[in-house]
Structures are given as structure tokens and as C-alpha cells.
Design a protein around this motif. Structure first.
Motif, short mmCIF file in Angstrom:
data_model
loop_
_atom_site.label_atom_id
_atom_site.label_comp_id
_atom_site.label_asym_id
_atom_site.label_seq_id
_atom_site.Cartn_x
_atom_site.Cartn_y
_atom_site.Cartn_z
N SER A 234 -13.94 -0.45 9.72
CA SER A 234 -12.99 -0.60 10.75
C SER A 234 -12.02 -1.62 10.40
CB SER A 234 -14.02 -1.26 11.80
OG SER A 234 -14.36 -2.38 11.65
N ILE A 235 -12.15 -2.27 9.16
CA ILE A 235 -11.00 -3.34 8.74
C ILE A 235 -10.25 -2.75 7.82
CG2 ILE A 235 -10.71 -5.55 7.91
CD1 ILE A 235 -13.21 -6.59 8.95
N THR A 236 -8.75 -2.55 8.01
CA THR A 236 -7.81 -2.07 7.08
C THR A 236 -7.61 -2.90 6.06
OG1 THR A 236 -6.92 -0.60 8.84
CG2 THR A 236 -5.53 -1.06 6.75
N ARG A 237 -7.46 -2.55 4.78
CA ARG A 237 -7.16 -3.44 3.76
C ARG A 237 -5.85 -3.50 3.48
NH1 ARG A 237 -12.76 -4.55 2.59
NH2 ARG A 237 -13.77 -3.58 4.61
N SER A 238 -5.21 -4.54 3.29
CA SER A 238 -3.84 -4.96 3.02
C SER A 238 -3.45 -5.66 1.91
CB SER A 238 -3.30 -5.51 4.25
OG SER A 238 -1.90 -5.84 4.24
N ILE A 239 -2.38 -5.45 0.97
CA ILE A 239 -2.33 -6.28 0.01
C ILE A 239 -0.78 -6.27 -0.23
CG2 ILE A 239 -1.99 -4.13 -1.47
CD1 ILE A 239 -3.52 -5.86 -3.77
N PRO A 240 -0.26 -7.54 -0.46
CA PRO A 240 1.34 -7.63 -0.88
C PRO A 240 1.57 -7.35 -2.15
CG PRO A 240 0.34 -9.77 -0.63
CD PRO A 240 -0.81 -8.81 -0.42
N LEU A 241 2.69 -6.65 -2.46
CA LEU A 241 3.06 -6.74 -4.02
C LEU A 241 4.52 -6.80 -4.29
CD1 LEU A 241 1.34 -3.00 -4.28
CD2 LEU A 241 0.47 -4.98 -5.12
N PRO A 242 4.77 -7.41 -5.25
CA PRO A 242 6.25 -7.76 -5.58
C PRO A 242 6.86 -6.55 -5.92
CG PRO A 242 4.76 -8.65 -7.41
CD PRO A 242 3.85 -8.27 -6.30
N VAL A 243 8.07 -6.56 -5.81
CA VAL A 243 9.01 -5.66 -6.09
C VAL A 243 9.83 -5.96 -7.20
CG1 VAL A 243 11.03 -4.07 -5.31
CG2 VAL A 243 8.97 -4.15 -3.80
N SER A 244 9.99 -5.17 -8.19
CA SER A 244 10.96 -5.20 -9.26
C SER A 244 12.13 -4.12 -9.24
CB SER A 244 10.42 -5.10 -10.62
OG SER A 244 11.28 -5.19 -11.73
N TYR A 245 13.38 -4.65 -8.79
CA TYR A 245 14.25 -3.80 -8.92
C TYR A 245 14.68 -2.96 -10.22
CZ TYR A 245 15.23 -6.13 -4.58
OH TYR A 245 15.19 -6.83 -3.31
#
Length: 293
Positions: A234-245
Motif C-alpha cells: 500500500s506504500i508506493t516506493r519513490s526514488i530521486p535520481l540525478p540526470v546527466s545531460y
């Protein structure tokens, strides 16, 4: 085999070392691109990278402005520092943004802003804010989540006599557009923060660390849910990821690893300066190829 929900992709524009109009340009563009479903700011009162005397915007004020300039994106602060604002005030601020946005707020909150980071720690003295230890911060967070939810949902004034927060005649009016309340995203990776997430979060975001650490923290969240009788799914798992242009393949690989590990809520951190048409580039180079894997 259990069903894996479709990944949902968003962007994050840290409101520091950038101009307001640059952030607004990116959010307005992203609002027209269906592949990008959510957008985020962070909550620091001074820069934590680059020129320490550079500009930094207050996240919730900026979020309200961006909410008024967009129509589709879900939006939030990744994550609000519970150390900066009393919870009843924060509930009022968040309600206002939910109303301005027409019910698009995802309410992100955490114990506080990276206390081991020297450029984050200075925020407190510079703004006359008290700085408490981690146990105090997490205990305060748990009570804040309870207070905020009650202010969003209860139809009569109430008193709250907690260890960290005390309110008399607390009442929230108006209520948020979203019922029973905006989704609550709890950010944190410590064992204590994960216990708060198990009790209060609709979405859990893991800050910092590699994918292996994120998987381990997610498993600990599962165990905490089991202890209180909550379904971990019932808990969505979220993650931040850095972007490389410059190396989008590296970012695509990180996205694939995160999705494979069960993190279906992906927040792509865009470094400034933002290239022209950066949101369309994210959709074409990162979201499209990753979603079709």
C-alpha cells in the motif's frame, strides 16, 4: 507473478542557484508533456551546493506560484523539513497549495534537512531556528503527521497534547480539495524514519545512497509495515535520481535498476542551468526508453 504498477516519472528543480523564470519555464513545458506526471522542489532556506551566498527560494511559496501556472502536473516539495514550520502552520500552507492547484498536491515531509551537511546546518542559526537531535526530529515528525492529517480531515476543533507539539482548539478550514487528504510522501532512510513512513506514508522516498541501500531500506519498511499490520504494497516506493545531460545512457541504466528494484515513482533531478526544451528531452531520452523496457 505480482503485478508491477506502471512507473510514474517526474522532475525535480532545486530552487537554488537558479532564477525563478528558469524554473517556471521548465515547469510550464513539463506541464504540456504527458510522460512527465509530477514535479518537485526542495526545502532549503540557503544553498547546499555551489555559491554558499547564492540565491535560494522558499519552497512552499514558490510551489504555490508554480501551481497557479500549471494545470496538470502533480506537484510537491521533496521533502518539507518538519524542523522549519510548526505542523498546524504547515497544514494550512499545504491546504492553500492544494486549493490553488485544483487538488494536485503530493505532500512531502521529512524529519529535517541533512543535519550532517554543514551548508544545511547553517540554515538554522541564520534563521533563528532551533536545531534538535535526531530522536527529537523523528518524534516531532510522527506527531506532525498525525496533527496535519487531523487538521485536514476533522470537522470539529480539537486539542493535541503531544511530547513535541501542543495545540488548543486546532481546526483546519478550508479543507484540501483532495479527500480524505492529499497523498502523504514521507522521505527518510533511518530506521526511526521508516517507522514513521510505515504508519503515515502513502508514498515513501529514499534519499541518498545507491540502489543496493535503497533495496535494503525498502525491505526494512516492509518489516515495519508487517509489525503494525499494514500491507507493504500500500506504500508506493519513490526514488530521486540525478540526470546527466551528457551521458543519458547512465541515467537510463539507473532508472532501469530502480524500476527493477520495485521503485515505481521516479524523480529525475535536473541540474541547472536547464537546457532549452529540457522537459521534452527528458521525455524523449529518459522516460520513453525506460518506460518501454
Amino acid at each position: 507473478m505480482p503485478h508491477t504498477p506502471r512507473p510514474r516519472f517526474g522532475i525535480m528543480t532545486a530552487p537554488s542557484q537558479v532564477d525563478y523564470h528558469d524554473v517556471l519555464r521548465v515547469w510550464r513545458e513539463a506541464d504540456t508533456i504527458p510522460e512527465i506526471e509530477h514535479a518537485w522542489l526542495f526545502d532549503h532556506l540557503m544553498p547546499i551546493g555551489g555559491d554558499p551566498d547564492g540565491q535560494a527560494y522558499e519552497g512552499w511559496t514558490l510551489l504555490s506560484a508554480l501551481a497557479a501556472h500549471t494545470r496538470r502536473l502533480r506537484l510537491g516539495v521533496l521533502v518539507t523539513s518538519n524542523r522549519f514550520r510548526p505542523p498546524a502552520m504547515l497544514a494550512k500552507i499545504a491546504t492553500t497549495v492544494d486549493i490553488v492547484s485544483g487538488g494536485r498536491l503530493d505532500f512531502g515531509i521529512g524529519a529535517g534537512s541533512r543535519p550532517g551537511h554543514p551548508l544545511a546546518r547553517r540554515e538554522y542559526e541564520a534563521h533563528g531556528l532551533p536545531f534538535h537531535d535526531s530522536a527529537h526530529a523523528v518524534g516531532s515528525l510522527a506527531e506532525a503527521c498525525t496533527v496535519i492529517r487531523r487538521l485536514w480531515t476533522e470537522e470539529e476543533p480539537f486539542d493535541f497534547d503531544g511530547t513535541y507539539h501542543r495545540l488548543i482548539g486546532a481546526f483546519g478550514n478550508p479543507k484540501p480539495v483532495q479527500r480524505p487528504h492529499p497523498p502523504i510522501l514521507v522521505g527518510g532512510r533511518s530506521s526511526a524514519a521508516l517507522r514513521v513512513a510505515a504508519e503515515h506514508a502513502d508514498v515513501w522516498n529514499v534519499p541518498g545512497g545507491g540502489i543496493g541501500d535503497a533495496v535494503g531500506r525498502s525491505a526494512l519498511l516492509d518489516r515495519n509495515c508487517a509489525e503494525i499490520g499494514r500491507d507493504p504494497a500500500s506504500i508506493t516506493r519513490s526514488i530521486p535520481l540525478p540526470v546527466s545531460y551528457e551521458q543519458p545512457g547512465t541515467t537510463r541504466d539507473a532508472i532501469g535498476a530502480a524500476i527493477g528494484a520495485g521503485f515505481g515513482h521516479i524523480i529525475l533531478g535536473l541540474p541547472a542551468p536547464y537546457p532549452a526544451d529540457v522537459a521534452q528531452w527528458v521525455a524523449d531520452e529518459l522516460v520513453g526508453p525506460s518506460a518501454s523496457r
